[in-house]
Structure formats: structure tokens, C-alpha cells
Design a protein around this motif. Structure first.
Motif, PDB file in Angstrom:
ATOM      1  N   TYR A 116     -15.209  -3.074  -7.443  1.00 16.97           N
ATOM      2  CA  TYR A 116     -13.821  -3.321  -7.843  1.00 16.97           C
ATOM      3  C   TYR A 116     -12.978  -3.672  -6.621  1.00 16.97           C
ATOM      4  O   TYR A 116     -13.356  -3.361  -5.487  1.00 16.97           O
ATOM      5  CB  TYR A 116     -13.212  -2.087  -8.526  1.00 16.97           C
ATOM      6  N   ARG A 117     -11.833  -4.306  -6.888  1.00 13.73           N
ATOM      7  CA  ARG A 117     -10.865  -4.543  -5.824  1.00 13.73           C
ATOM      8  C   ARG A 117      -9.475  -4.223  -6.363  1.00 13.73           C
ATOM      9  O   ARG A 117      -9.206  -4.334  -7.563  1.00 13.73           O
ATOM     10  CB  ARG A 117     -10.910  -5.992  -5.323  1.00 13.73           C
ATOM     11  N   ALA A 118      -8.593  -3.818  -5.457  1.00 14.63           N
ATOM     12  CA  ALA A 118      -7.203  -3.519  -5.825  1.00 14.63           C
ATOM     13  C   ALA A 118      -6.339  -3.689  -4.589  1.00 14.63           C
ATOM     14  O   ALA A 118      -6.791  -3.474  -3.456  1.00 14.63           O
ATOM     15  CB  ALA A 118      -7.076  -2.108  -6.378  1.00 14.63           C
ATOM     16  N   ASP A 119      -5.091  -4.087  -4.796  1.00 15.87           N
ATOM     17  CA  ASP A 119      -4.136  -4.211  -3.689  1.00 15.87           C
ATOM     18  C   ASP A 119      -3.441  -2.878  -3.480  1.00 15.87           C
ATOM     19  O   ASP A 119      -3.089  -2.178  -4.441  1.00 15.87           O
ATOM     20  CB  ASP A 119      -3.095  -5.288  -3.991  1.00 15.87           C
ATOM     21  N   VAL A 120      -3.241  -2.517  -2.203  1.00 10.46           N
ATOM     22  CA  VAL A 120      -2.648  -1.228  -1.860  1.00 10.46           C
ATOM     23  C   VAL A 120      -1.518  -1.440  -0.848  1.00 10.46           C
ATOM     24  O   VAL A 120      -1.706  -2.135   0.167  1.00 10.46           O
ATOM     25  CB  VAL A 120      -3.699  -0.269  -1.255  1.00 10.46           C
ATOM     26  N   HIS A 121      -0.351  -0.872  -1.153  1.00  6.65           N
ATOM     27  CA  HIS A 121       0.754  -0.879  -0.179  1.00  6.65           C
ATOM     28  C   HIS A 121       0.517   0.240   0.823  1.00  6.65           C
ATOM     29  O   HIS A 121       0.367   1.414   0.447  1.00  6.65           O
ATOM     30  CB  HIS A 121       2.095  -0.684  -0.869  1.00  6.65           C
ATOM     31  N   VAL A 122       0.487  -0.097   2.104  1.00 12.22           N
ATOM     32  CA  VAL A 122       0.150   0.863   3.154  1.00 12.22           C
ATOM     33  C   VAL A 122       1.357   1.732   3.488  1.00 12.22           C
ATOM     34  O   VAL A 122       2.417   1.219   3.872  1.00 12.22           O
ATOM     35  CB  VAL A 122      -0.349   0.134   4.424  1.00 12.22           C
ATOM     36  N   ALA A 140      -8.326  -3.627  -1.098  1.00 12.23           N
ATOM     37  CA  ALA A 140      -9.465  -2.722  -0.948  1.00 12.23           C
ATOM     38  C   ALA A 140     -10.582  -3.117  -1.894  1.00 12.23           C
ATOM     39  O   ALA A 140     -10.353  -3.371  -3.079  1.00 12.23           O
ATOM     40  CB  ALA A 140      -9.032  -1.294  -1.219  1.00 12.23           C
ATOM     41  N   TYR A 141     -11.806  -3.174  -1.353  1.00 10.90           N
ATOM     42  CA  TYR A 141     -13.017  -3.397  -2.139  1.00 10.90           C
ATOM     43  C   TYR A 141     -13.846  -2.124  -2.097  1.00 10.90           C
ATOM     44  O   TYR A 141     -14.060  -1.559  -1.017  1.00 10.90           O
ATOM     45  CB  TYR A 141     -13.835  -4.558  -1.578  1.00 10.90           C
ATOM     46  N   ALA A 142     -14.292  -1.676  -3.271  1.00  7.86           N
ATOM     47  CA  ALA A 142     -15.090  -0.455  -3.319  1.00  7.86           C
ATOM     48  C   ALA A 142     -15.997  -0.487  -4.541  1.00  7.86           C
ATOM     49  O   ALA A 142     -15.757  -1.252  -5.495  1.00  7.86           O
ATOM     50  CB  ALA A 142     -14.193   0.779  -3.360  1.00  7.86           C
ATOM     51  N   GLY A 143     -17.038   0.348  -4.502  1.00  2.84           N
ATOM     52  CA  GLY A 143     -17.943   0.412  -5.638  1.00  2.84           C
ATOM     53  C   GLY A 143     -17.252   0.915  -6.887  1.00  2.84           C
ATOM     54  O   GLY A 143     -17.590   0.519  -8.005  1.00  2.84           O
ATOM     55  N   ASP A 144     -16.259   1.769  -6.704  1.00  4.54           N
ATOM     56  CA  ASP A 144     -15.505   2.300  -7.841  1.00  4.54           C
ATOM     57  C   ASP A 144     -14.096   2.643  -7.373  1.00  4.54           C
ATOM     58  O   ASP A 144     -13.908   3.169  -6.274  1.00  4.54           O
ATOM     59  CB  ASP A 144     -16.191   3.549  -8.403  1.00  4.54           C
ATOM     60  N   ILE A 145     -13.110   2.298  -8.187  1.00  2.66           N
ATOM     61  CA  ILE A 145     -11.716   2.636  -7.882  1.00  2.66           C
ATOM     62  C   ILE A 145     -11.131   3.322  -9.109  1.00  2.66           C
ATOM     63  O   ILE A 145     -10.793   2.656 -10.094  1.00  2.66           O
ATOM     64  CB  ILE A 145     -10.881   1.390  -7.506  1.00  2.66           C
ATOM     65  N   ARG A 146     -11.058   4.636  -9.057  1.00  5.56           N
ATOM     66  CA  ARG A 146     -10.539   5.390 -10.190  1.00  5.56           C
ATOM     67  C   ARG A 146      -9.070   5.729  -9.952  1.00  5.56           C
ATOM     68  O   ARG A 146      -8.698   6.883  -9.735  1.00  5.56           O
ATOM     69  CB  ARG A 146     -11.372   6.652 -10.406  1.00  5.56           C
TER      70      ARG A 146
END
Length: 524
Positions: A116-122, A140-146
Motif C-alpha cells: 500500500y501507499r499513502a501520503d503523510v504530512h510530516v 509512504a510505501y509499506a506492506g500494510d497500512i492500517r
């Protein structure tokens, strides 16, 4: 004292100020030499207006004299943005390796080949156990984003610059148009607070409510239209929408914002809420929806337009569509000049200006050709054809360069898709509300909506299956795009420069020109 005299007693035209600002921002962002040339030209025009009053019509003289201020202001805005430092981008450029980020998710997680990927405000970024910066955005790219939109998360992984795609697409530049400066391939993305963000809760509750009474495929389409989340739409269906020229109905667009604004406005008017409170309340809820939907550029543009339209009556002003569109363009580009590189923003702006400038000539053409056998053609059908054709022509070069393919059948499919998308979106919003208040009613509303979505999907799949549905455009280049729009200029100014009986001729030449251009870029 002798010298140039500026007489302000005649009517003064300042119609072009916003366009000059927008052009200045565009030139200053894309090409420095072009920006310098535009400023020089505006200075020359202003000098001529000052020393030779008769050369420029009196009503436009003030516009000519102030032109350098607006062009220079636009260029200055672009330069200020270009000179502004981006510490996160600079850190990502050196690829420091492992970092830790704490921030808020600002886009719904989307499935990818690696998870999965998602945008994150730092909010905080640590490198080598030291906090080195705050602010900015990462993808962010990760195997899972819960996690959902608005949730605070911790991201552990390697920070780096986005890679340029194999086809040459500058993904980093595209991400910058969305405020994203780096990419993290994360070992993990985990919530840091037990209390989830309210935007994420709204997303989850809306997603759940849209599942009542809808099959997964239809539910995915409605989620895309209501929330802008197309991650669940099957790939083959998404491709069918693109080939058939109606993929725009799956994204949050100006139409979505307009439908929502109209629904809120009508409801408040039914309850006799005074305009002084009705218009601001409508605007507040519209901007809340835009924020919850992730604030895509097209929705921001529509929100700015809605603001002008609903605010104007409060100040006793009338709105010219063309003037407030140029004002919107100047305001949005001043806020983020890099949106120039965003295909979604390009398509949105091109479609709206195409409809504003080309609709009437094309309407004249449609009535004198396609609908000529009908004695009294329905005005709705005539306008739908003209608007669909105007939007398709205006966006064709951007679609050709961005997707290497142009839908030919889109003019016809939009005659069905556009009228259907309004009720689908309205029922989707009502189903969302019902799903959080009275679930049985949500089942009834969503089931009715499911039938409309099934028809829409069938139209997309049937049209995309035709051999001539879309044309590959490998030869589309930036100079050819400029040539295309230059060829559209006679039709764009036909309403202002030609008698009405000649509009259809100008529109006919436009259609021929568009067909020839598409053929050219398909063969190159």
C-alpha cells in the motif's frame, strides 16, 4: 504641466488582470526567458499606451498601462516559490537512509504492487536519533497500512527522492504538485494514538455506509465518486472508463462539488434560511467536503468558483463566468505554481475554459448539422452535445501527452455518463447520510443507485470494446500541443468577433482541425 494624461472618466476595462497574473506565474515557473520576454512586451505596450493614447482604445488604456504590474507580479510570485527552501526535499535528495517520521495521513491508502501507499504530512522527522525537521509531506510505501485519513502514524524506513518512471514521467515533480517532497519505503506504518483522526472516521463510516445494498463492484465506483477513492475499482473496469472517455466521473471534480453545493443550497432554502446565512453555510460545508476528500486540485478549483458564485450576491455583484475563471486560475496558481505540472489540474482547467469559449460556436454547429433533421431539437440534448464536444476537444492534447491515448467515442459516451453521474453522486451522498442514521433506508437508496451504476459501467465497457474507441497518440509533443491550441483560437474568439451566423463555420473548422491533429499525433 505637459505630459501624458490618463482620463478615468470613460468606462475602464481591467478584465485581463487575472489572466496576466496567471500567465506571469506560468511563464515564471516553466521558462525564465519567456517570463522576461513577457514582462518586456508588457512594458512596451504600456509605453505605447502612455505616449500614444490613440493607439489603444480608451477603455483598455488603463489595462495596458498596468499590464507590467500584473505580469511582473505573476513572475514575482513564481520566483518567490522557486526560491523558497524545502528542507525535506533537500534531505531526500541525499538519500540519508533510515529515518523515523511521525505525522498525519492525508490520503486514503491505495493498493500497489508491493502493498500500500499513502501520503503523510510530516509533523516530526528524526534522523540518527535527532529531530532534524518539521513540516512537509512524504509518500509512504509499506506492506500494510492500517490507518485512515487524519490518523497520526509513525513511519520507519528509508527516505529517498521519487524515481523517474521508465517512460520518462517525472514522478517527483508530480508529487511536488501535491506537496510531497520525498518517498519512504517503510518497514512499518503504525498508528501512534488510540484516538483516530475524525477525517479517517468519516472516511470509514462513509465507506461502510456505501456498502449497504451495493455489490462490491458498484460500491467501488460510488466510493470513487463520493470519496475520490478509486483503489477498489477493478483494473479492467477503470481501463474501460478511460478508453470510453468517461474516467473523469470517477474522480472528485467540479461536478461533484457543484452537485453537493446545489443540494445543500436547496435544502437550506427549503427551510427558509436567509441568504446571509445560507450562502456562507453552503460554502463551509462544501470546503469541509473538499478537505475530507483529500483536496484534489480540481475540487479546489471548483471550491474557489463556488466561493465567488455564492459570495457575489452578498456584496451585490454579478459574476462573469470567464472573469471569475481567470481569477480562480490566478489565485490557485499563486498558492501553488507547481500545479501547472499536475495533469488533473491541466485537464480541469482546459475543460472549463473549453466549455466557456467553445460551447456556443459548437452549439450552433450541432444544431445546423447533427440535429438539423429534428424540427425543434431539445435544448438539453443540444447543450449536452456541445458541452461534451467542447470538453473533449479542449482536453484532447493533454490526454494525448499524459496517457498516450485519446478517446474518440467520448463525445457520445459522455451524453450518457454526465447525466447519470449527477444522480449517482446525489444518491451516494444521501446513502452516506442514511447509513449513519437509519440503515434500512440506506439499503433502499443504495440499491436504487446500484442500478444506475450498473448502467454506467455497461456503457463504459461496451464503448471501450469498440475497435475505434480510442486512438494511441505516441507522437504528441509539447510543440504540437501549442500548435493545437493556436489552431483553436479562431473558434475560441468567434463569439466575440464574428456574427452569430458564422459561428457554425468556425466550429466546423475547429472539429476538422482537432481530427487532423489527432490523426497526426497517432501517425508520428
Amino acid at each position: 504641466m505637459d505630459g501624458p494624461v490618463l482620463d478615468l472618466s470613460p468606462p475602464v476595462r481591467l478584465d485581463l488582470w487575472a489572466l496576466l497574473v496567471a500567465v506571469g506565474v506560468l511563464a515564471g515557473t516553466v521558462a525564465g526567458p519567456l517570463a522576461a520576454a513577457l514582462v518586456l512586451v508588457s512594458v512596451v505596450v504600456a509605453s505605447v499606451a502612455a505616449v500614444r493614447p490613440g493607439v489603444i482604445p480608451e477603455g483598455w488604456r488603463v489595462m495596458a498601462l498596468t499590464g507590467p504590474l500584473f505580469v511582473g507580479g505573476g513572475v514575482g510570485i513564481a520566483l518567490l516559490h522557486a526560491m523558497a527552501s524545502d528542507p525535506l526535499l533537500e534531505l531526500a535528495a541525499v538519500e540519508p537512509g533510515e529515518v523515523v517520521v511521525v505525522g498525519r495521513v492525508i490520503s486514503a491508502p491505495v493498493p500497489t504492487k508491493i502493498g500500500y501507499r499513502a501520503d503523510v504530512h510530516v509533523e516530526h522527522l528524526w534522523y540518527e536519533e535527532k529531530e532534524v525537521l518539521r513540516g512537509g509531506g512524504i509518500q509512504a510505501y509499506a506492506g500494510d497500512i492500517r490507518a485512515g485519513v487524519g490518523d497520526r502514524v509513525r513511519v520507519d524506513g528509508k527516505l529517498q527522492r521519487p524515481e523517474t518512471k521508465e517512460d520518462g514521467f517525472d514522478y517527483g515533480q508530480y508529487l511536488q504538485t501535491r506537496g510531497i517532497s520525498g518517498v519512504i519505503y517503510a518497514k512499518g506504518v503504525a498508528p501512534v494514538d488510540e484516538e483516530r483522526g475524525w477525517v479517517g472516521r468519516v472516511h470509514r463510516q462513509t465507506s461502510l455506509a456505501l456498502g449497504y445494498g451495493l455489490r462490491p463492484r458498484e460500491g467501488a465506483v460510488v466510493r470513487g465518486m463520493v470519496l475520490g477513492d478509486s483503489s477498489r475499482i477493478p483494473e479492467e473496469l477503470e481501463e474501460a472508463f478511460q478508453r470510453s472517455g468517461i474516467t473523469h466521473v470517477l474522480a472528485i471534480s467540479g461536478q461533484h462539488v457543484a452537485v453537493l453545493a446545489a443540494m445543500i443550497y436547496v435544502v437550506l432554502r427549503l427551510f427558509a434560511v436567509p441568504m446571509l446565512f445560507r450562502n456562507p453555510a453552503t460554502l463551509g460545508l462544501v470546503w469541509l467536503y473538499i478537505f475530507v476528500a483529500g483536496a484534489p486540485p480540481s475540487a479546489i478549483r471548483a471550491g474557489v468558483i463556488a466561493t465567488f458564485v455564492l459570495a457575489a450576491p452578498l456584496f451585490g455583484r454579478q459574476i462573469s463566468p470567464l472573469h471569475f475563471m481567470t481569477t480562480m486560475l490566478a489565485a490557485v496558481l499563486a498558492w501553488n505554481p507547481l500545479l501547472i505540472y499536475n495533469p488533473g489540474f491541466q485537464l480541469s482547467v482546459a475543460a472549463v475554459f473549453g466549455i466557456l469559449l467553445l460551447r456556443k460556436p459548437l452549439l450552433s454547429l450541432v444544431k445546423s448539422t447533427v440535429l438539423r433533421p429534428i424540427k425543434e431539437p431539445p435544448e438539453l440534448l443540444s447543450n449536452l452535445l456541445a458541452v461534451s464536444l467542447a470538453a473533449q476537444i479542449a482536453t484532447a492534447p493533454i490526454v494525448a501527452t499524459s496517457f498516450d491515448e485519446v478517446s474518440v467515442i467520448g463525445v457520445l459516451t459522455n451524453l450518457v455518463a454526465v447525466p447519470l453521474s449527477g444522480p449517482i453522486l446525489s444518491l451516494g451522498l444521501l446513502g452516506t447520510l442514511a447509513g449513519n442514521i437509519f440503515v434500512p433506508l440506506a439499503y433502499l437508496i443504495n440499491a436504487s443507485n446500484g442500478f444506475l451504476v450498473t448502467v454506467l459501467a455497461w456503457v463504459a465497457e461496451a464503448a471501450s470494446a469498440l475497435p475505434f474507441a480510442a486512438v494511441a497518440t505516441p507522437g504528441a509533443t509539447l510543440p504540437l500541443v501549442g500548435l493545437f491550441y493556436l489552431g483553436c483560437l479562431p473558434a475560441a474568439i468567434a463569439e466575440a468577433t464574428l456574427p452569430e451566423e458564422r459561428w457554425s463555420r468556425a466550429a466546423g473548422l475547429l472539429v476538422v482541425w482537432a481530427a487532423l491533429w489527432i490523426t497526426l499525433v497517432a501517425l508520428l
